[in-house]
Design a protein around this motif. Structure first.
Motif, PDB file in Angstrom:
ATOM      1  N   SER A 266       0.808  -1.212   0.000  1.00 22.53           N
ATOM      2  CA  SER A 266       0.000   0.000   0.000  1.00 22.53           C
ATOM      3  C   SER A 266       0.842   1.264   0.000  1.00 22.53           C
ATOM      4  N   GLY A 267       1.999   1.238   0.681  1.00 25.04           N
ATOM      5  CA  GLY A 267       2.826   2.431   0.764  1.00 25.04           C
ATOM      6  C   GLY A 267       4.215   2.098   1.269  1.00 25.04           C
ATOM      7  N   LEU A 268       5.105   3.065   1.157  1.00 24.98           N
ATOM      8  CA  LEU A 268       6.489   2.885   1.587  1.00 24.98           C
ATOM      9  C   LEU A 268       7.099   4.238   1.895  1.00 24.98           C
ATOM     10  N   PHE A 269       7.843   4.299   3.003  1.00 22.79           N
ATOM     11  CA  PHE A 269       8.655   5.467   3.334  1.00 22.79           C
ATOM     12  C   PHE A 269      10.114   5.044   3.333  1.00 22.79           C
ATOM     13  N   ALA A 270      10.941   5.784   2.613  1.00 25.22           N
ATOM     14  CA  ALA A 270      12.376   5.524   2.566  1.00 25.22           C
ATOM     15  C   ALA A 270      13.108   6.751   3.094  1.00 25.22           C
ATOM     16  N   GLU A 271      13.981   6.541   4.068  1.00 22.17           N
ATOM     17  CA  GLU A 271      14.722   7.662   4.633  1.00 22.17           C
ATOM     18  C   GLU A 271      15.753   8.202   3.651  1.00 22.17           C
ATOM     19  N   ASN A 272      16.218   7.345   2.760  1.00 21.06           N
ATOM     20  CA  ASN A 272      17.179   7.706   1.726  1.00 21.06           C
ATOM     21  C   ASN A 272      16.896   6.845   0.509  1.00 21.06           C
ATOM     22  N   PRO A 273      17.448   7.152  -0.641  1.00 21.66           N
ATOM     23  CA  PRO A 273      17.251   6.281  -1.809  1.00 21.66           C
ATOM     24  C   PRO A 273      17.684   4.850  -1.519  1.00 21.66           C
ATOM     25  N   ILE A 274      16.941   3.901  -2.057  1.00 25.20           N
ATOM     26  CA  ILE A 274      17.227   2.485  -1.854  1.00 25.20           C
ATOM     27  C   ILE A 274      18.332   2.068  -2.811  1.00 25.20           C
ATOM     28  N   PRO A 275      19.372   1.408  -2.330  1.00 30.15           N
ATOM     29  CA  PRO A 275      20.453   0.980  -3.224  1.00 30.15           C
ATOM     30  C   PRO A 275      19.929   0.065  -4.322  1.00 30.15           C
ATOM     31  N   GLY A 276      20.477   0.211  -5.522  1.00 30.04           N
ATOM     32  CA  GLY A 276      20.072  -0.630  -6.638  1.00 30.04           C
ATOM     33  C   GLY A 276      19.115   0.064  -7.580  1.00 30.04           C
ATOM     34  N   SER A 277      18.513  -0.722  -8.459  1.00 26.16           N
ATOM     35  CA  SER A 277      17.679  -0.173  -9.535  1.00 26.16           C
ATOM     36  C   SER A 277      16.195  -0.144  -9.200  1.00 26.16           C
TER      37      SER A 277
ATOM     38  N   ILE B 115      11.768  14.834  16.833  1.00 29.72           N
ATOM     39  CA  ILE B 115      10.719  13.871  16.483  1.00 29.72           C
ATOM     40  C   ILE B 115       9.798  14.506  15.459  1.00 29.72           C
ATOM     41  N   ARG B 116       9.366  13.712  14.485  1.00 29.62           N
ATOM     42  CA  ARG B 116       8.456  14.215  13.466  1.00 29.62           C
ATOM     43  C   ARG B 116       7.208  13.342  13.412  1.00 29.62           C
ATOM     44  N   GLU B 117       6.080  13.981  13.173  1.00 30.19           N
ATOM     45  CA  GLU B 117       4.805  13.283  13.020  1.00 30.19           C
ATOM     46  C   GLU B 117       4.262  13.526  11.617  1.00 30.19           C
ATOM     47  N   LEU B 118       3.787  12.447  10.994  1.00 29.64           N
ATOM     48  CA  LEU B 118       3.063  12.532   9.730  1.00 29.64           C
ATOM     49  C   LEU B 118       1.627  12.090  10.006  1.00 29.64           C
ATOM     50  N   PRO B 119       0.739  13.041  10.267  1.00 33.44           N
ATOM     51  CA  PRO B 119      -0.636  12.665  10.622  1.00 33.44           C
ATOM     52  C   PRO B 119      -1.345  11.977   9.456  1.00 33.44           C
ATOM     53  N   LEU B 120      -2.157  10.986   9.769  1.00 33.73           N
ATOM     54  CA  LEU B 120      -2.971  10.325   8.763  1.00 33.73           C
ATOM     55  C   LEU B 120      -3.970  11.320   8.191  1.00 33.73           C
ATOM     56  N   GLN B 121      -4.016  11.405   6.866  1.00 33.40           N
ATOM     57  CA  GLN B 121      -4.907  12.346   6.191  1.00 33.40           C
ATOM     58  C   GLN B 121      -6.190  11.694   5.696  1.00 33.40           C
ATOM     59  N   GLY B 122      -6.406  10.443   6.066  1.00 30.93           N
ATOM     60  CA  GLY B 122      -7.576   9.711   5.597  1.00 30.93           C
ATOM     61  C   GLY B 122      -7.167   8.571   4.688  1.00 30.93           C
ATOM     62  N   PHE B 123      -8.126   8.042   3.924  1.00 32.04           N
ATOM     63  CA  PHE B 123      -7.892   6.906   3.041  1.00 32.04           C
ATOM     64  C   PHE B 123      -8.325   7.262   1.629  1.00 32.04           C
ATOM     65  N   ASP B 124      -7.605   6.706   0.652  1.00 30.90           N
ATOM     66  CA  ASP B 124      -8.028   6.927  -0.725  1.00 30.90           C
ATOM     67  C   ASP B 124      -9.091   5.900  -1.114  1.00 30.90           C
ATOM     68  N   ALA B 125      -9.491   5.912  -2.376  1.00 33.64           N
ATOM     69  CA  ALA B 125     -10.588   5.062  -2.830  1.00 33.64           C
ATOM     70  C   ALA B 125     -10.270   3.580  -2.743  1.00 33.64           C
ATOM     71  N   TYR B 126      -8.979   3.220  -2.683  1.00 36.76           N
ATOM     72  CA  TYR B 126      -8.578   1.812  -2.630  1.00 36.76           C
ATOM     73  C   TYR B 126      -8.305   1.326  -1.210  1.00 36.76           C
ATOM     74  N   GLY B 127      -8.454   2.222  -0.235  1.00 31.94           N
ATOM     75  CA  GLY B 127      -8.210   1.845   1.147  1.00 31.94           C
ATOM     76  C   GLY B 127      -6.787   2.057   1.592  1.00 31.94           C
ATOM     77  N   ASN B 128      -5.974   2.784   0.801  1.00 34.97           N
ATOM     78  CA  ASN B 128      -4.610   3.094   1.206  1.00 34.97           C
ATOM     79  C   ASN B 128      -4.605   4.302   2.131  1.00 34.97           C
ATOM     80  N   PRO B 129      -3.906   4.239   3.262  1.00 35.69           N
ATOM     81  CA  PRO B 129      -3.782   5.422   4.109  1.00 35.69           C
ATOM     82  C   PRO B 129      -2.982   6.511   3.398  1.00 35.69           C
TER      83      PRO B 129
END
Length: 730
Positions: free
Chosen positions: A479-490, A549-563
């Motif tokens: 459904s989603g992904l957070f990366a602190e930095n670019p992921i090594p590789g292609s 510390i950082r907070e990313l508040p949930l903004q709701g859900f899209d039409a597919y149920g992804n936060p």
């Protein structure tokens, strides 16, 4: 818009609130149990965390091999639903297991490698600088822990496997030259030297080379009842895999086996009726049955197992003949079929470990009834409770159901689901992120939606999954992904070359599209190794080491149920006093309390203990008010001169208690959430052998308070493919 919250409290005032509870050394009354393994180790047994190959003896003993088992059972033996032996000396001091195994009634032959621990090991037992040896260890079937030496054997002069290793390949360290196939008769040993593109035949007794012939990238070898050989070839290369038939002298017999489109052959066996069996690691996840003619031709006669295996409807539900990542098949003399699975299939070249846990099964060939099944399902993997049902536990890729009425340790759990579908969702981050496992779970229920958040071992990445039980069964949909930095590789295509970024599955197909990736336009790279936490409302928090510390508040859900999350809505909180470095955070939305562990100027960070959760823990009340107050401080266990060292690694909060897992000591410290006083500690009981492995991950502990008042605490057991479970009623 970003918000900056500051916490003002003097160091002197904070220190005055320090809990004296660290002096408490009592053990409450609790029970130790476990999840995910057929054995707990109280009986000295555990099912290894991965099986890459099997060889079945005539008496039904199943010999296994894998490059890695955390507690040294790379080569093991199982019989009648129990574990009967560990070969040993395949782990540490330069040794590792391998990808092939064979037996002939007298000897056990297992692929393994010998390195030199980054050139730290020297002498005739070890390869020269920057070199690794790949070859075969020969053991006695009567006692697989004992080597069976031979004249040209080398290595292991300090133990009982002296002079029992046959060196096949000496290659630069980092090169994968593992033996990928072995078969043995009473007189000859057949070796698939994949790296050298040849089949080598050795005398089974003297181990001297008899002959060899060229085969492109060979793998598994099967000796037919007439002595001829069936070989899987083409493990590497553009032409793909095929199955060919050879004489023992290397002459081709007939034509290659005709395989259905999409078939990925991974192992071979001969049935009691003489049919050729082909284990398919492709999407069918079945065993193909072939009739053979006298001239060596084959014809497909049928399939064994449910089409698509565990991914057949209901998707992800385990059961009889629902295979998942077959790595080995074989028969005993009584006609029983044995099937090894690891949730992925044979190890990819260049990797150390691809498995998602061991499932080893035996079926009666005549009736197709299950004889027995063994599990070793978790590794560097924690457990998290479904907030709506504490009897439902998710690891990174498994779903377990608990029956708390069971009174025998290890009997509470059952395997309810495999949640990672590599065929339907090849873009699942778990298949691409470093370390190769989905990671440590956080299960949340938000507005009725079941969500799974996972972090990798050291919290570089936060992955998000949703569920759609009606359409996808047990599968967790990327459904989603957070990366602190670019992921090594292609992977993935379209990620920024610099800075942190997020992905949301905007079109609902579970695949990562470049158009769905959003970079943070302002902050650049996030602090490396920051700690991710998700609260009960679905808000994401990041402890940013030295940046607050950082907070990313949930903004709701899209039409597919992804936060839905955005960088624009992020809120930033300054470093709370007296901390100079944040290591772990737990935010309790129900009480607006933030628990922070880490380091201060008085108790500074030491990079040699980079995994630790810090020297102290502070509870802050009214966190979201803009003027939170520190309620108390707990001085966490810390003694780096002890043996083993005493440092904390994970923090969980449930009900009235805080649970802190220690990294090396097998210990969980328990504190009262109301005042910070220590109320005792828990250690593994006799049911699990009085021990566990290191808690080798940042989020290795979770806890829940049941409606009965019982607390259940789960701790990652790095050593023996399970999750420790403590049950405690205060």
């Amino acid at each position: 818009m970003k918000w900056l919250h500051r916490i003002s409290l003097s160091v002197a005032a904070l220190c005055a609130a320090v809990s004296p509870g660290a002096s408490a050394q009592t053990q409450p009354t609790y029970e130790t149990s476990w999840i995910g393994n057929s054995f707990g180790f109280g009986d000295g047994k555990w099912v290894q965390l991965d099986v890459e190959a099997i060889s079945v003896g005539s008496d039904g003993t199943v010999y296994t091999n894998a490059p890695w088992d955390e507690s040294g059972s790379e080569v093991g033996a199982y019989k009648g639903g129990s574990k009967v032996a560990v070969a040993g000396n395949t782990h540490g001091w330069g040794n590792a297991g391998g990808d092939a195994v064979a037996s002939n009634g007298t000897y056990l032959y297992a692929g393994m490698s010998i390195g030199n621990e980054s050139n730290a090991l020297v002498g005739s037992d070890y390869p020269p600088s920057n070199t690794t040896w790949y070859g075969i260890t020969r053991r006695l079937v009567s006692n697989i822990a004992t080597g069976a030496p031979f004249a040209s054997g080398i290595g292991n002069s300090a133990n009982v496997t002296k002079n029992s290793f046959l060196r096949e390949n000496a290659v630069p360290t980092g090169t994968d030259a593992s033996i990928r196939g072995l078969a043995a008769s009473a007189t000859e040993l057949y070796v698939a030297n994949t790296y050298a593109n040849q089949i080598e035949v050795d005398d089974a007794n003297t181990m001297r080379r008899l002959r060899s012939w060229a085969v492109p990238s060979p793998g598994r070898i099967l000796i037919d009842t007439d002595g001829t050989l069936w070989i899987i070839q083409g493990l590497q290369g553009a032409t793909g895999r095929s199955i060919v038939h050879y004489s023992t002298a290397g002459a081709l017999i007939g034509s290659a086996v005709s395989l259905p489109s999409g078939t990925v052959p991974v192992d071979l066996a001969i049935s009691p009726s003489g049919q050729l069996l082909v284990a398919d690691g492709g999407a069918s996840q079945q065993i193909l049955l072939y009739n053979k003619t006298a001239s060596g031709q084959t014809s497909l006669a049928g399939q064994l197992g449910t089409r698509n295996g565990i991914f057949h409807v209901t998707t992800g539900v385990p059961g009889d003949w629902r295979f998942n990542g077959i790595t080995g098949i074989g028969f005993d003399a009584s006609g029983n079929l044995y099937v090894a699975q690891n949730g992925f299939g044979p190890r990819a070249f260049g990797s150390v470990f691809d498995g998602e846990g061991t499932v080893l099964e035996s079926y009666a060939w005549s009736s197709q009834a299950l004889n027995w099944r063994l599990y070793g399902l978790t590794f560097v993997d924690g457990g998290s409770f479904d907030p709506a049902e504490p009897a439902s536990v998710f690891s990174g890729s498994k779903h377990f159901s608990l029956d708390y009425r069971q009174t025998q340790p290890g009997q509470e759990w059952s395997y309810a689901g495999f949640t990672l579908d590599r065929f339907q969702y090849p873009d699942d981050p778990a298949l691409h992120l470093p370390k190769g496992v989905r990671g440590e779970p956080m299960v949340r229920r938000v507005n009725g939606s079941l969500l799974l958040y996972t972090i990798d071992m050291y919290s570089h990445y936060l992955s998000i999954y949703r569920f759609n039980a009606a359409a996808e069964g047990q599968v967790a949909i990327p459904s989603g992904l957070f990366a602190e930095n670019p992921i090594p590789g292609s992977w993935p295509s379209g990620q920024p070359s610099y800075g942190e970024w997020m992905w949301r599955d905007a079109n609902g197909d579970g695949h990562v599209d470049a158009s769905e990736i959003q970079a943070n336009p302002s902050s650049g790279n996030a602090p490396e190794d920051g700690f991710w936490w998700v609260d009960s409302q679905g808000n994401i928090w990041l402890g940013m080491l030295g940046s607050g510390i950082r907070e990313l508040p949930l903004q709701g859900f899209d039409a597919y149920g992804n936060p839905v999350y955005t960088y624009a809505s992020a809120k930033t909180y300054a470093m709370p006093q007296p901390f100079s470095r944040v290591a772990r955070i737990v935010y309790d939305a129900s009480s607006d309390a933030m628990y922070v562990s880490g380091y201060t100027s008085a108790y500074p960070y030491d990079s040699s203990h980079w995994k630790a959760a810090g020297r102290l823990l502070v509870r802050y009340d009214n966190w979201s008010s803009g003027t939170p107050q520190a309620r108390y401080t707990i001085m966490l266990p810390w003694n780096v001169t002890a043996d083993p060292q005493q440092t904390p690694v994970g923090v969980a909060v449930a009900g009235n208690y805080i649970f802190v897992a220690e990294l090396y000591t097998d210990r969980v410290d328990v504190y009262d959430v109301r005042n910070g006083q220590q109320v005792g500690y828990m250690k593994p009981g006799t049911s699990v052998g009085g021990t566990s492995g290191w808690v080798d991950v940042y989020l290795g502990i979770s806890a829940v308070e049941r409606s009965t008042g019982e607390y259940v605490v789960l701790v990652e057991d790095d050593a023996r493919a399970k999750i420790l479970m403590y049950r405690w009623t205060p």
